[in-house]
Enzyme design. Structure first.
Site: not given
Ligand code: HSE
Length: 404
Positions: A100, A129, A185, A196, A200
């Protein structure tokens, strides 16, 4: 036979090998021929692995091998993942990835390079995921104007919040568990800071609105400041705390943000717990659809990577739709101050009348008083108004949460 190369033999890379091996028969039935892992690029040695003879360290071997049609990049991080991806696309190889960070930062450029070279760049595993979300947004919801997307997009933080709220486990212990389970991560600061989820949501915003916003510029709050007291305050209103990523158009401009929210039981995201992700997409035709499933983990993510490999393998030679994103210009990005929602305001002490204070915030009535905290939920107001009202209240303000 289709020959592929894997970049990275870590958590997801080894999961991808396992999926391609264990589910070989059904993948071959779908693709119509065997998928052969010819190389696995990794710096490390794996003397005990049955794949040790496929491990190489020199990326140029992959680049210069005309038999390699598909490269699966599972290195994580920006570099050298970005450089390898670019080189592979320019060499006429299709690339798939769950990375990502690379898609969010360089997706617009890499999609253009792919289109120019007649190959595809697919990234189903980059968001949610194992949940199918990228392909449904591109294909199945293509007739819709997307109104908004709200979701729980980080499995690690959802796992931590669930363990803290439901099971009364401390933050550090819960984070340690998420790491041990392979959800976090390499640097878990990317999870808990909201970075993160920010990556996304800009990917989903680009799919919805065609503009790729720089993930480092969007409003991003993580979960590090959330306390057991906050979780209790949320529960007092019948809510749970979730790290929500949201995107919508505000006056034609892309708004994308990440922040902890109080989520009420009437919202479908309320029941999304543990490592699960939930993504609510509102479209002008469909109304709301929810995508739900495991948002992190070795095999769920490998499932998405292998789906991309299979998609390319069955379509090799046919002209697939070319995805194009424009990097969002500054005036195409909405001012976060104009984002409007309800807020829960939390004060430590209100010397005067709580009801009067509540009314000045357009309180919806329900005032919570417990353990040195006074909290109420306001009517919708913009972020800017919420900040101004809290500053002007003159009483000891602790914090505020957005409410879904
Ligand atoms: N660290 C990520 C998460 C992995 O917890 O959601 C999946 O992208």
């Amino acid at each position: 036979m289709i020959n592929i190369a894997l970049l990275g033999f870590g958590n997801i890379g080894s999961g991808t090998v396992e999926v391609l091996t264990e589910n070989r028969i059904q993948i071959e039935r779908y693709v119509g021929c065997p998928v052969n892992i010819k190389y696995i690029l990794d710096r490390r040695d794996f003397p005990d692995s049955p794949w040790k003879n496929r491990i190489i360290r020199n990326f140029d071997i992959i680049l210069n091998d005309p038999e390699i049609k598909i490269v699966a990049e599972m290195l994580g991080g920006s570099h050298p993942a970005y450089e390898y991806t670019k080189a592979a696309l320019m060499a006429g190889k299709h690339v798939v990835t769950p990375n990502k960070e690379v898609v969010a930062k360089f997706g617009a450029e890499l999609l253009d390079i792919a289109a120019k070279n007649g190959v595809r760049y697919l990234f189903e595993g980059s968001v949610g995921g194992g949940i199918p979300i990228i392909r449904p947004l591109i294909n199945d919801l293509a007739a819709n104007g997307i109104i908004s997307i709200s979701g729980i997009l980080n499995g690690t933080t959802n796992y931590i919040l669930t363990r803290m709220g439901r099971d009364n486990i401390g933050y550090s212990e819960a984070l340690g568990e998420a790491q041990a389970l392979g959800y976090a991560e390499a640097n878990p600061a990317d999870d808990v800071s909201g970075a993160d989820a920010a990556r996304k949501i800009v990917i989903l915003a680009a799919l919805a609105f065609g503009k790729l916003v720089n993930p480092d510029t969007i409003h991003t709050e993580g979960i590090t400041g959330i306390t057991q007291e906050d979780i209790k305050t949320a529960a007092g209103f019948g809510c749970s705390i979730k790290l929500i990523a949201h995107t919508e158009l505000v006056d034609g401009r892309v708004l994308a943000m990440v922040a902890p929210h109080f989520v009420g039981p009437e919202n479908p995201l309320f029941g999304v717990n543990d490592v699960f992700n939930g993504i609510l997409v509102a479209g002008d035709l469909i109304g709301r659809v929810m995508f739900y499933g495991p948002g992190a983990g070795r095999l769920p993510t490998a499932s998405a990577v292998v789906a991309d490999i299979a998609d390319i393998a069955v379509n090799i030679g046919s002209s697939a739709r070319k995805l194009h994103w424009d990097p969002a210009k500054r005036d195409e990005v909405a001012d976060f101050g104009n984002y409007s929602c309800r807020f829960c305001f939390i004060f430590s002490d209100v010397p005067g009348s709580v009801d009067m204070l509540g009314r000045s915030f357009g309180s919806l009535g329900n005032v919570l008083r417990e353990e040195g905290r006074i909290a109420f939920i306001s009517e919708p107001m913009t972020e800017k108004e919420a900040g101004e009202k809290a500053a002007a209240s003159g009483v000891s303000f602790i914090k505020r949460f957005r409410v879904l």
